[in-house]
Design an enzyme around this catalytic site. Structure first.
Site, PDB file in Angstrom:
ATOM      1  N   LYS A  21       0.908  -1.225  -0.302  1.00  0.00           N
ATOM      2  CA  LYS A  21       0.086  -0.078   0.131  1.00  0.00           C
ATOM      3  C   LYS A  21       0.682   1.246  -0.094  1.00  0.00           C
ATOM      4  CE  LYS A  21      -2.576   0.866   3.798  1.00  0.00           C
ATOM      5  NZ  LYS A  21      -2.518   2.399   4.379  1.00  0.00           N
ATOM      6  N   SER A  22       1.832   1.310   0.950  1.00  0.00           N
ATOM      7  CA  SER A  22       2.674   2.635   0.906  1.00  0.00           C
ATOM      8  C   SER A  22       3.419   2.853  -0.182  1.00  0.00           C
ATOM      9  CB  SER A  22       3.870   2.362   2.125  1.00  0.00           C
ATOM     10  OG  SER A  22       3.189   2.332   3.404  1.00  0.00           O
ATOM     11  N   ARG A  26       2.940   5.961  -3.292  1.00  0.00           N
ATOM     12  CA  ARG A  26       4.030   6.826  -3.801  1.00  0.00           C
ATOM     13  C   ARG A  26       4.369   6.787  -5.158  1.00  0.00           C
ATOM     14  NH1 ARG A  26       4.264   5.566   1.556  1.00  0.00           N
ATOM     15  NH2 ARG A  26       5.588   6.736   3.091  1.00  0.00           N
ATOM     16  N   GLY A  93      -5.315   7.991   5.091  1.00  0.00           N
ATOM     17  CA  GLY A  93      -4.316   9.107   5.761  1.00  0.00           C
ATOM     18  C   GLY A  93      -3.374   9.399   4.634  1.00  0.00           C
ATOM     19  N   ARG A 121      -9.136  12.618  11.844  1.00  0.00           N
ATOM     20  CA  ARG A 121      -7.548  12.453  12.072  1.00  0.00           C
ATOM     21  C   ARG A 121      -7.034  13.486  11.826  1.00  0.00           C
ATOM     22  NH1 ARG A 121      -5.828   7.238   8.918  1.00  0.00           N
ATOM     23  NH2 ARG A 121      -3.909   7.612  10.143  1.00  0.00           N
ATOM     24  N   GLN A 167       4.394   9.439   6.467  1.00  0.00           N
ATOM     25  CA  GLN A 167       3.410  10.364   5.777  1.00  0.00           C
ATOM     26  C   GLN A 167       3.915  11.882   5.726  1.00  0.00           C
ATOM     27  OE1 GLN A 167      -0.367   9.141   7.421  1.00  0.00           O
ATOM     28  NE2 GLN A 167      -0.450   7.413   6.449  1.00  0.00           N
ATOM     29  N   ASP A 313       2.156  -0.580  12.137  1.00  0.00           N
ATOM     30  CA  ASP A 313       0.969  -1.192  11.450  1.00  0.00           C
ATOM     31  C   ASP A 313       0.745  -2.482  12.044  1.00  0.00           C
ATOM     32  OD1 ASP A 313       0.234   1.431  10.291  1.00  0.00           O
ATOM     33  OD2 ASP A 313       1.299   0.697   8.335  1.00  0.00           O
ATOM     34  N   ARG A 344      -6.386   2.537  18.045  1.00  0.00           N
ATOM     35  CA  ARG A 344      -5.822   0.998  18.259  1.00  0.00           C
ATOM     36  C   ARG A 344      -5.656   0.677  19.295  1.00  0.00           C
ATOM     37  NH1 ARG A 344      -3.313   0.777  11.931  1.00  0.00           N
ATOM     38  NH2 ARG A 344      -5.234   0.664  11.037  1.00  0.00           N
ATOM     39  N   ARG A 386      -7.155  -3.116   9.944  1.00  0.00           N
ATOM     40  CA  ARG A 386      -6.255  -3.878  10.493  1.00  0.00           C
ATOM     41  C   ARG A 386      -6.765  -4.519  11.627  1.00  0.00           C
ATOM     42  NH1 ARG A 386      -1.899  -2.690   7.036  1.00  0.00           N
ATOM     43  NH2 ARG A 386      -1.413  -0.738   6.539  1.00  0.00           N
TER      44      ARG A 386
HETATM   45  C1  S3P Z   1       2.383   5.033   6.192  1.00  0.00           C
HETATM   46  C2  S3P Z   1       2.882   5.361   7.108  1.00  0.00           C
HETATM   47  C3  S3P Z   1       2.285   5.106   8.635  1.00  0.00           C
HETATM   48  C4  S3P Z   1       1.334   3.969   8.491  1.00  0.00           C
HETATM   49  C5  S3P Z   1       0.576   4.182   7.426  1.00  0.00           C
HETATM   50  C6  S3P Z   1       1.417   4.200   6.188  1.00  0.00           C
HETATM   51  C7  S3P Z   1       3.124   5.543   4.759  1.00  0.00           C
HETATM   52  O1  S3P Z   1       1.793   6.314   9.249  1.00  0.00           O
HETATM   53  O2  S3P Z   1       0.831   3.925   9.836  1.00  0.00           O
HETATM   54  O3  S3P Z   1      -0.289   2.878   7.383  1.00  0.00           O
HETATM   55  O4  S3P Z   1       2.829   4.860   4.045  1.00  0.00           O
HETATM   56  O5  S3P Z   1       4.058   6.517   5.048  1.00  0.00           O
HETATM   57  P1  S3P Z   1       2.232   7.579   9.843  1.00  0.00           P
HETATM   58  O6  S3P Z   1       3.088   8.138   8.923  1.00  0.00           O
HETATM   59  O7  S3P Z   1       1.185   8.365  10.303  1.00  0.00           O
HETATM   60  O8  S3P Z   1       2.941   6.979  10.785  1.00  0.00           O
END
Ligand code: S3P
Length: 426
Positions: A21-22, A26, A93, A121, A167, A313, A344, A386
């Protein structure tokens, strides 16, 4: 929507899981502001990564999705179009925080919103640095979505992150592409570095010196063909399921093993987990490999300090392992867990409590004593992907069939989760 999950004696066979996902977010964001076409293979099937593509489409970026392949016709750094309506980040987010960095560099106004969970959030963590760079950013009640952004010429900043967040780091680095000089972000502890690696893949200049990451502005970003490794955070549920059930041998193929994410494997192994890494290879600057997980006697462990950020996560599913382990699990320095899709700390404790397990809750974490037998129960995702999947792993080791309300939330990162679990768990 609910799912029922019966106890299983093992999780066996071969799992191919959706793209990370991350990394998917990007690659899509950078492809949109690169010159020329990008082809992204094994793009995440999760709803969050669809939200990113939806926003890019609304910004005038041609996006074509065919199964797990996404073609993006890059518009260049200056080629995004003012959106006709609000951009919708859904539950994501990552979408709102990372895209805001790019929007801050555009000469038009935009509004970006999200679902009920996302609307609760905090966004001040990105609003502050973006304002320092010269963008106008307003939020509901000063800090929540929807965000209204008026971008333009940005100034470079040297920004020390007050909380460890990949993030926020990404948001500032992406805005830095539009700045008047080199932008630096300093991290209190290391977080996932997918942005740094992806920026380099697309042609940007990024340097890392200790905790400082510096990006040069106005790079010539070029469209790329890239393959996204499978998501280690999704694999975590299946690895945990295999370790904790008595008769398991599970192979998970092509999983992303970026060292800023793979602390999960070190931690599981330190708990006594039998995990082997095979066929380690590099792809697009990222590492990937196959993971073999087998039934294990789990001792227990402590997650604190930098490890908390590295495992953030995975903590919900590690809590389940903690209850089943010999010595239990303690989690500290995890205030950030309260600011995820749900709180969580609360939603983990609530669900384990429904299964009859003791959990001691702290402001910044929790302790789950080991050696606990879990009772079948009616569980609730509270709309958090999750939590839905961690509940499913807990249900595999309960004394009867459990019901998980709001199980559909799993689709945020892993739409095929319950189907895959039904295929592999017996
Ligand atoms: C993520 C960073 C994390 C993670 C989220 C994905 C990312 O969040 O919890 O699921 O892809 O950069 P935070 O940057 O708020 O810690």
């Amino acid at each position: 929507m609910h799912e029922t999950v019966a106890p299983a004696s093992g999780v066996n066979g071969l799992a191919r899981l959706p793209g990370d996902k991350s990394i998917s977010h990007r690659y899509a964001l950078l492809a949109a502001i690169a010159e020329g076409e990008s082809l992204i293979r094994n793009y995440s099937t999760g709803a969050d990564c669809r939200s990113t593509l939806g926003c890019l489409g609304a910004l005038g970026v041609p996006v074509a999705v065919e199964g797990c392949e996404v073609r993006i016709a890059g518009r260049g750094l200056e080629g995004l179009r003012e959106p006709a309506g609000e951009l919708d980040a859904g539950n994501s987010g990552s979408t709102i925080r990372m895209l805001a960095g790019i929007l801050a560099g555009q000469k038009f106004r935009s509004r970006i919103t999200g679902d009920e969970s996302l609307s609760r959030r905090p966004m001040d963590r990105i609003m502050l640095p973006l304002r320092q760079m010269g963008a106008e950013v307003e939020g509901r009640d000063g800090r929540f979505p929807p965000l209204a952004i008026r971008g333009g010429a940005l100034h470079a900043i040297d920004y020390a992150l007050p909380v460890a967040s990949a993030q926020v780091k990404t948001c500032v680095l992406l805005a830095g592409l539009y700045a008047d000089a080199a932008t630096t972000v300093r991290e209190p502890v290391p977080t996932r570095d997918h942005t740094e690696l992806a920026l380099r893949e697309f042609g940007a200049r990024v340097e890392k010196k200790g905790p400082a990451i510096t990006v040069q502005p106005r790079p010539a970003l070029r469209g790329r063909q890239l393959r996204v490794p499978s998501d280690l955070s999704s694999a975590a549920f299946f690895l945990a399921a295999a370790l904790v059930t008595p008769d398991s041998s599970l192979l998970v193929e092509g999983v992303g093993l970026n060292p800023t994410r793979s602390h999960l494997l070190d931690f599981l192994i330190s708990m006594g987990g039998k995990i082997e890494i095979r066929n380690l290879a590099a792809t697009g600057g990222e590492l990937a490999g196959d993971l073999l997980a087998r039934s294990s006697r789990l001792r227990g462990g402590v997650i604190e300090g930098a490890a908390t950020a590295a495992l953030i996560d995975e903590i919900p599913v590690l809590a389940v392992l903690g209850a089943a382990s010999e010595e239990g699990l303690a989690v500290r320095d995890a205030r950030e867990l309260r600011l995820k899709e749900t709180d969580r700390i609360a939603t983990v404790a609530d669900n384990l409590g429904r299964m009859g397990a003791a959990v001691e809750v702290w402001e910044d974490g929790f302790t789950v004593p080991g050696g606990q037998k879990l009772r079948a129960a009616r569980l609730d995702s509270f709309g958090d992907h999750r939590i839905a999947m961690a509940c499913a792993v807990a249900a595999l080791i309960a004394d009867g069939e459990s019901r998980i309300d709001g199980a559909g939330a799993a689709a945020v990162s892993f739409p095929e989760f319950f189907e895959t679990l039904r295929r592999l768990a017996r």
